[in-house]
Design an enzyme around this catalytic site. Sequence first.
Site, PDB file in Angstrom:
ATOM      1  N   VAL A 100       0.928  -1.205   0.057  1.00  0.00           N
ATOM      2  CA  VAL A 100       0.035   0.049   0.052  1.00  0.00           C
ATOM      3  C   VAL A 100       0.719   1.167  -0.026  1.00  0.00           C
ATOM      4  O   VAL A 100       1.823   1.253   0.789  1.00  0.00           O
ATOM      5  CB  VAL A 100      -1.090  -0.137   1.524  1.00  0.00           C
ATOM      6  CG1 VAL A 100      -1.715   1.256   1.317  1.00  0.00           C
ATOM      7  CG2 VAL A 100      -1.664  -1.301   1.580  1.00  0.00           C
ATOM      8  N   CYS A 101       0.778   2.250  -0.920  1.00  0.00           N
ATOM      9  CA  CYS A 101       1.473   3.279  -0.953  1.00  0.00           C
ATOM     10  C   CYS A 101       1.398   4.196   0.262  1.00  0.00           C
ATOM     11  O   CYS A 101       0.352   4.482   0.610  1.00  0.00           O
ATOM     12  CB  CYS A 101       1.192   4.061  -2.182  1.00  0.00           C
ATOM     13  SG  CYS A 101       2.023   5.749  -2.342  1.00  0.00           S
TER      14      CYS A 101
END
Lengths: 131, 99, 119
Positions: free
Chosen positions: C77-78
Amino acid sequence: MSDMDMEDDGSGIVKKFMFLNRKAPHGTVYALEGLEVVLITAAFDQDVSLVFTDDGVYQLMKGIDTKGIEVKDFSKTYRALDGYDIEKLYVDQTSLDARGLTEDDLIVDVSVLSDDEMKNLMDEQDVVISF
Amino acid sequence: MLHIVNKSATERSSLDSCLRLATKGSAVLLIEDAVYAATKGSSAAAKIQAAAAGLKIYALGPDLAARGMAGRVLDGVNVVDYGGFVELVAEHRNCQSWL
Amino acid sequence: MQFGILINEGPYNHQASDTAYLFARAAIEKGHTIPRVFFYHDGVNNSTRMGEPPQDDRNVTTRWSKLAEEHGIDLVVCVAAALRRGIKDELLAPGFRISGLGQLVEMGIQYDRLVTFGD
């Protein structure tokens, strides 16, 4: 070897990455967050082409003033791209024409491509990411 | 190159942009709401049939079925399942999603 | 072949995460590997374990967690997109981790293909 401040995945592979910007700024977040990916990719020392087509050309308008909508004006970042060694910026003539724009309306120097030139550029890429 | 389009041609311009910039011999896969373009009587049908002369057009079967469109697919459009989608990605050296 | 997957939209609002999941499952069935899935833009909302869809609906997040556990997929997940949207480590479902955009670029460099699913 890469410079010390350069990201490196250790593989030494350099691929052709194209970022295809097709959306106008501000109405959605794609243009802003897309630009963040472009900057990171350049730090990995990859061969980056940045393309603005369709409504994406609106990202490059001169005279953008976002104070009234109280969001960040990231259009200035496009002018700093050569500092990241991103020098391949393209727009297509068809998209400019369809919006009544010319190169003079844009904040950065770009290469203006015909549809055929754009097709060939896209075809020769290893990775295409569209925002 | 494989081009993937996922939006209805009557809502967005992504199919038009894709057809404009896809080189001859490329593959175009219609998924999600883009599958309506590949059906008989749709306003995009003529566009798809004209494009099929120079491009290979595919549509994702489960998306057609989910929209009640499985029986209306245009001649010349190849219907694939998710396995076929995977094969198309594997067969082409790069792909572009027209989001 | 190694496929990287990029998901740019959250669950339920868009079909993107569903299509990506079914694509990933089909790729694995055909003998390909999915070393990593990267979640960007509103796609970061796929990672939270706080979602409780109705009993008769699929659970998009749980489905990714299970596929990741069975096939060793790295669900990334960024961090910048996650922080903007209130996604923190303590909210993550099993198999997800928060990391930088460099992880996405690496997918493009190292894998055979990168396929994007979005709006």
